[in-house]
Write an enzyme that holds these catalytic residues in place. Structure first.
Site, PDB file in Angstrom:
ATOM      1  N   TYR A   1       0.711  -1.112  -0.101  1.00  0.00           N
ATOM      2  CA  TYR A   1       0.021  -0.036   0.100  1.00  0.00           C
ATOM      3  C   TYR A   1       0.742   1.115  -0.020  1.00  0.00           C
ATOM      4  O   TYR A   1       0.207   2.250  -0.215  1.00  0.00           O
ATOM      5  CB  TYR A   1      -0.966   0.028   1.057  1.00  0.00           C
ATOM      6  CG  TYR A   1      -2.033  -1.122   1.090  1.00  0.00           C
ATOM      7  CD1 TYR A   1      -3.066  -0.760   0.201  1.00  0.00           C
ATOM      8  CD2 TYR A   1      -1.657  -2.224   1.745  1.00  0.00           C
ATOM      9  CE1 TYR A   1      -3.982  -1.806  -0.088  1.00  0.00           C
ATOM     10  CE2 TYR A   1      -2.855  -3.368   1.494  1.00  0.00           C
ATOM     11  CZ  TYR A   1      -3.896  -3.125   0.524  1.00  0.00           C
ATOM     12  OH  TYR A   1      -4.873  -4.135   0.542  1.00  0.00           O
TER      13      TYR A   1
ATOM     14  N   PHE B   1     -10.950  -3.829  10.516  1.00  0.00           N
ATOM     15  CA  PHE B   1     -12.080  -3.512   9.888  1.00  0.00           C
ATOM     16  C   PHE B   1     -11.777  -4.067   8.211  1.00  0.00           C
ATOM     17  O   PHE B   1     -10.619  -4.582   7.970  1.00  0.00           O
ATOM     18  CB  PHE B   1     -12.390  -2.240   9.548  1.00  0.00           C
ATOM     19  CG  PHE B   1     -11.379  -1.011   9.208  1.00  0.00           C
ATOM     20  CD1 PHE B   1     -11.133  -0.787   8.025  1.00  0.00           C
ATOM     21  CD2 PHE B   1     -10.645  -0.560  10.255  1.00  0.00           C
ATOM     22  CE1 PHE B   1     -10.270  -0.041   7.689  1.00  0.00           C
ATOM     23  CE2 PHE B   1      -9.488   0.181  10.324  1.00  0.00           C
ATOM     24  CZ  PHE B   1      -9.180   0.636   8.685  1.00  0.00           C
TER      25      PHE B   1
END
Length: 416
Positions: free
Chosen positions: A126, A416
């Site tokens: 990322y 999450f």
């Protein structure tokens, strides 16, 4: 072969969920209940899929949802939380993630979300999209007999009490305690109602079956709920019938030191329990030092956790508070063209201001490095040593460290 990348329709949710399961190496079949539950809370406008035109199969997935994140000083900013990112092993290295990420970040900026967040399953992925590791987590295993705690302990010494409660009471009490913690914990994110439903077994998904927990609440002498904990225990015994049980903490939220002390002491006082696994905590959590012998808590996990990608530099930097006053001109590079530019930050221990400027830059850094500094955990001096930040004015690195760093490290309690 041209792969079609787009937002999905409701009818495509089953194949999309199948692709998520494939990407996360879960062979459990997707059930009708899974589909129905996902349909209730998934925003299809923020859910992308990559579809192979030859087979019609979904081979890549990407989802975001609205999130609130607390930043230093207590402000809560709108963020785009990224989750369910997969590319099937048959379709890797074709730029599918780059296409989905580009679409999401552009849309997030247009929605006015100040930053984007994610929990990185793999570290190398990322950074190239502008995300930087902004919080870390640690986990300890407590050797209960070595803690030095009084084995005859029965109740908090401060006049408070600990009550075992059922799932319904945890759903009633827990959210308010968490909200008070989130208001003062930079890096913490909001927990929607569904979080509590999953955590207490009211809802269940097949790929993550619910395992029953014990729930306990700490109440102060005034009767105020200041801490909650959910935990499980295994059933390990020796052949000689000696207990070797381990308590696994699933969630422990406390708004006062007294509540933390009482809850950890409670967990270490349960009969038959020889070890306590703390679950993911802040790297500077108090738990080891709350024990008479801190060496009884052995660190078993130390890793990066929440990653941050700024989308509006001026709004993000202007929203948080800073440890010391100072003025810095930051030249931020962003290959995606979303957040780059030159900005002057005027930091104060209270209000701060940040706006575009044409003044000469003091530091040059990419948007990922700024994301690592943003919540107060990263070191500008360290990143400069690694080649991630360039000092253009002598003393600017030291000032940046003094300005950005926070006395307590940021912590995100949730995945999450």
């Amino acid at each position: 072969m041209s792969i079609d990348v787009r937002t999905i329709a409701a009818s495509e949710l089953p194949t999309w969920l199948g692709a998520v399961a494939t990407g996360f190496l879960t062979a459990t079949p997707v059930t009708e209940s899974d589909i129905a539950q996902r349909a209730k809370y998934t925003d299809l406008a923020r859910t992308q899929g990559a579809f192979d035109p030859d087979t019609g199969r979904c081979v890549g997935t990407f989802r975001s949802f609205a999130q609130q994140i607390t930043v230093p000083g207590g402000a809560q900013l709108p963020a785009s939380a990224v989750s369910n990112v997969t590319v099937s092993p048959t379709h890797r290295r074709r730029g599918l993630l780059s296409r989905m990420m580009r679409a999401e970040l552009t849309a997030a900026k247009e929605r006015g979300e100040v930053l984007s967040t994610l929990i990185a399953a793999e570290y190398p992925i990322y950074g190239r999209y502008g995300y930087g590791p902004a919080t870390a987590i640690s986990e300890w295993e407590i050797d209960v007999p070595r803690t030095g705690l009084d084995p005859r302990w029965a109740a908090p010494e401060d006049g408070g009490r600990i009550d075992l409660v059922d799932a319904a009471e945890m759903r009633r009490v827990g959210p308010a305690v968490h909200e008070r913690l989130r208001a003062t914990t930079h890096g913490a994110i909001d927990r929607p109602e569904r979080w509590w439903s999953l955590a207490t077994g009211l809802e269940e998904i097949s790929v993550r079956p619910y395992k029953p927990c014990f729930f306990a609440v700490y109440r102060s002498a005034a009767g105020e709920a200041e801490g909650v904990v959910s935990y499980r225990a295994d059933g390990q015994w020796t052949d000689a019938k000696l207990p070797l049980n381990t308590v696994e903490v699933k969630d422990l939220v406390a708004t006062t030191v007294a509540a933390q002390r009482a809850l950890w002491h409670y967990l270490c006082s349960i009969d038959w329990v020889m070890k306590v696994r703390t679950g993911y905590r802040a790297p500077d959590d108090l738990v080891p030092s709350l024990l008479p012998d801190p060496r009884a808590a052995r660190m078993v996990t130390d890793a990066d956790y929440l990653w941050v990608r700024l989308l509006d530099v001026a709004a993000a930097l202007g929203a948080r508070t800073y440890a010391v006053p100072g003025s810095l001109v930051l030249e931020v590079t962003d290959p995606a063209g979303l957040a780059g530019g030159r900005f002057r930050l005027v930091a104060g221990t209270g209000a701060a201001a940040c706006a575009p400027t044409t003044d000469p830059a003091d530091l040059r850094l990419d948007v990922a490095r700024l994301g690592s500094l943003y919540l107060g955990d990263g070191s500008a001096v360290r990143w400069a040593a690694l080649g991630g930040i360039e000092e253009l004015r002598p003393g600017a690195l030291a000032l940046a460290d003094a300005v950005f760093r926070t006395a307590r490290r940021p912590w995100c309690p949730d995945v999450f």
